[in-house]
Design a protein around this motif. Structure first.
Motif, mmCIF file in Angstrom:
data_model
loop_
_atom_site.group_PDB
_atom_site.id
_atom_site.type_symbol
_atom_site.label_atom_id
_atom_site.label_comp_id
_atom_site.label_asym_id
_atom_site.label_seq_id
_atom_site.Cartn_x
_atom_site.Cartn_y
_atom_site.Cartn_z
ATOM 1 N N MET A 1 99.021 78.260 13.541
ATOM 2 C CA MET A 1 99.133 79.622 14.059
ATOM 3 C C MET A 1 99.690 80.543 12.972
ATOM 4 S SD MET A 1 101.271 81.030 17.382
ATOM 5 C CE MET A 1 100.404 79.936 18.511
ATOM 6 N N ASN A 2 99.049 81.677 12.778
ATOM 7 C CA ASN A 2 99.484 82.650 11.781
ATOM 8 C C ASN A 2 100.341 83.731 12.444
ATOM 9 O OD1 ASN A 2 98.011 81.304 9.829
ATOM 10 N ND2 ASN A 2 96.228 82.637 10.033
ATOM 11 N N ILE A 3 101.489 84.001 11.848
ATOM 12 C CA ILE A 3 102.436 84.956 12.421
ATOM 13 C C ILE A 3 102.930 85.894 11.329
ATOM 14 C CG2 ILE A 3 104.666 85.227 13.586
ATOM 15 C CD1 ILE A 3 104.248 82.259 14.515
ATOM 16 N N ILE A 4 102.982 87.179 11.645
ATOM 17 C CA ILE A 4 103.618 88.157 10.766
ATOM 18 C C ILE A 4 104.882 88.662 11.449
ATOM 19 C CG2 ILE A 4 103.448 90.497 9.806
ATOM 20 C CD1 ILE A 4 100.525 89.980 9.241
ATOM 21 N N ILE A 5 105.967 88.742 10.687
ATOM 22 C CA ILE A 5 107.198 89.366 11.162
ATOM 23 C C ILE A 5 107.485 90.545 10.245
ATOM 24 C CG2 ILE A 5 109.668 89.092 11.584
ATOM 25 C CD1 ILE A 5 109.126 86.128 12.145
ATOM 26 N N ALA A 6 107.474 91.746 10.809
ATOM 27 C CA ALA A 6 107.705 92.971 10.043
ATOM 28 C C ALA A 6 109.058 93.544 10.438
ATOM 29 C CB ALA A 6 106.594 93.985 10.309
ATOM 30 N N THR A 7 109.957 93.654 9.475
ATOM 31 C CA THR A 7 111.303 94.138 9.779
ATOM 32 C C THR A 7 111.951 94.677 8.515
ATOM 33 O OG1 THR A 7 113.375 93.583 10.898
ATOM 34 C CG2 THR A 7 112.477 91.934 9.380
ATOM 35 N N ILE A 8 113.062 95.418 8.688
ATOM 36 C CA ILE A 8 113.716 96.018 7.522
ATOM 37 C C ILE A 8 115.214 95.740 7.470
ATOM 38 C CG2 ILE A 8 112.037 97.870 7.237
ATOM 39 C CD1 ILE A 8 114.006 99.703 8.746
ATOM 40 N N LYS A 9 115.819 95.296 8.529
ATOM 41 C CA LYS A 9 117.262 95.104 8.554
ATOM 42 C C LYS A 9 117.644 93.727 8.011
ATOM 43 C CE LYS A 9 118.268 99.121 10.209
ATOM 44 N NZ LYS A 9 118.953 100.127 9.357
ATOM 45 N N SER A 10 118.790 93.677 7.317
ATOM 46 C CA SER A 10 119.193 92.456 6.613
ATOM 47 C C SER A 10 119.348 91.273 7.558
ATOM 48 C CB SER A 10 120.500 92.699 5.850
ATOM 49 O OG SER A 10 121.546 93.078 6.733
ATOM 50 N N ALA A 125 128.190 98.367 16.205
ATOM 51 C CA ALA A 125 126.728 98.403 16.223
ATOM 52 C C ALA A 125 126.144 97.236 15.439
ATOM 53 C CB ALA A 125 126.234 99.732 15.645
ATOM 54 N N GLU A 126 126.727 96.933 14.285
ATOM 55 C CA GLU A 126 126.191 95.832 13.483
ATOM 56 C C GLU A 126 126.348 94.502 14.203
ATOM 57 O OE1 GLU A 126 126.655 94.057 8.972
ATOM 58 O OE2 GLU A 126 126.442 96.204 9.352
ATOM 59 N N MET A 186 129.607 102.561 17.790
ATOM 60 C CA MET A 186 128.170 102.613 18.070
ATOM 61 C C MET A 186 127.357 103.051 16.857
ATOM 62 S SD MET A 186 127.685 105.998 20.450
ATOM 63 C CE MET A 186 127.511 107.644 19.721
ATOM 64 N N LEU A 187 128.052 103.562 15.822
ATOM 65 C CA LEU A 187 127.372 104.010 14.603
ATOM 66 C C LEU A 187 127.731 103.155 13.394
ATOM 67 C CD1 LEU A 187 127.986 107.757 15.335
ATOM 68 C CD2 LEU A 187 125.720 106.703 15.207
ATOM 69 N N ASP A 188 128.460 102.076 13.628
ATOM 70 C CA ASP A 188 128.981 101.262 12.532
ATOM 71 C C ASP A 188 128.011 100.138 12.179
ATOM 72 O OD1 ASP A 188 130.537 100.158 10.605
ATOM 73 O OD2 ASP A 188 132.191 99.563 11.922
ATOM 74 N N ALA A 189 126.936 100.517 11.465
ATOM 75 C CA ALA A 189 125.934 99.554 10.999
ATOM 76 C C ALA A 189 125.188 100.173 9.828
ATOM 77 C CB ALA A 189 124.957 99.192 12.117
ATOM 78 N N GLU A 190 124.557 99.325 9.038
ATOM 79 C CA GLU A 190 123.838 99.827 7.868
ATOM 80 C C GLU A 190 122.740 100.800 8.284
ATOM 81 O OE1 GLU A 190 120.300 96.739 6.782
ATOM 82 O OE2 GLU A 190 122.299 95.938 6.419
ATOM 83 N N GLY A 191 122.669 101.922 7.545
ATOM 84 C CA GLY A 191 121.612 102.891 7.784
ATOM 85 C C GLY A 191 121.915 103.944 8.829
#
Length: 232
Positions: A1-10, A125-126, A186-191
């Motif tokens: 099975m072929n799977i793509i995972i698209a994400t940006i967070k560490s 948040a993180e 609630m705002l304490d995360a990267e980005g």
């Protein structure tokens, strides 16, 4: 099975790498750049599923109309469609929510639901995003791959959230200690723009807050306000 995972967070990238290592039976491709999410790249790989644990860009119709694209939203849909779900939940005093895995259909969080899982909103948040990521990779993605559920139409009252702007991160004088704490965490995360107050020509930004019996203990970064930015 072929799977793509698209994400940006560490934290999602870390979990993807562990998922690849622990599941050699799947052919998994990780995408972290929106330019690599092209129809040609998708066609060449021919995935059975494309998962988006956290993705900040519009998914092209030519992709979601031809492949099983699944996003994960931090509300009990159809409650909470729209932007800034975590912040909108916390400012409403909500302590627990659902993670909804839904099919991408071109609308704003309007797709059919594959499954939902519980999520507690304690902590920064993180910390919440890491908890969310762990549930997605340990429970939700494996369930979809193993059980292949048919997505179901959303049911219930539609409540829409508006994406919050950086200016809405300002701590107001009328806030209680509990609300100040919620704003910081609630705002304490990267980005994310940190909760802040302005004092004269200075801007104080807060993170790593802890609620104690006597108040709040937090880190603070103090910078001079760029007046040119305020006049734009």
């Amino acid at each position: 099975m072929n799977i793509i995972i698209a994400t940006i967070k560490s934290w999602n990238i870390k979990n993807t790498e562990e998922f690849i290592e622990n599941n050699p039976e799947y052919n998994i491709k990780l995408i972290t750049d929106k330019d690599n999410l092209s129809l040609k790249n998708i066609e060449d790989f021919n995935p059975d599923y494309i998962f988006f644990p956290h993705w900040s860009w519009i998914i092209p119709e030519e992709i979601y109309s031809n492949y099983n694209c699944i996003v994960f939203h931090m509300t009990d849909l159809p409650f909470g469609r729209g932007g800034s779900p975590l912040q909108n939940l916390i400012v409403r005093g909500i302590k627990n929510t659902k993670i909804s895995a839904l099919k991408v259909d071109g609308g704003l969080d309007t797709g059919d639901i594959y499954l939902k899982e519980d999520l507690n909103l304690n902590g920064s948040a993180e910390e919440i995003f890491i908890r969310l990521s762990n549930i997605i990779f340990e429970k939700m993605i494996p369930f979809i791959l193993n059980e292949k559920p048919e997505p179901q139409k959303q049911k219930g009252e539609v409540v829409k959230f508006k994406r919050r702007k950086p200016a809405e991160s300002e701590i107001e004088k009328k806030f209680s200690i509990a609300k100040v704490y919620d704003y910081i965490r609630m705002l304490d995360a990267e980005g994310y723009p940190k909760a802040f107050i302005e004092y004269g020509d200075l801007k104080l930004e807060f993170n790593r807050a802890k609620l104690t019996a006597n108040g709040i203990v937090a880190d603070v970064k103090i910078t001079e306000i760029n007046k040119d930015d305020n006049n734009e």
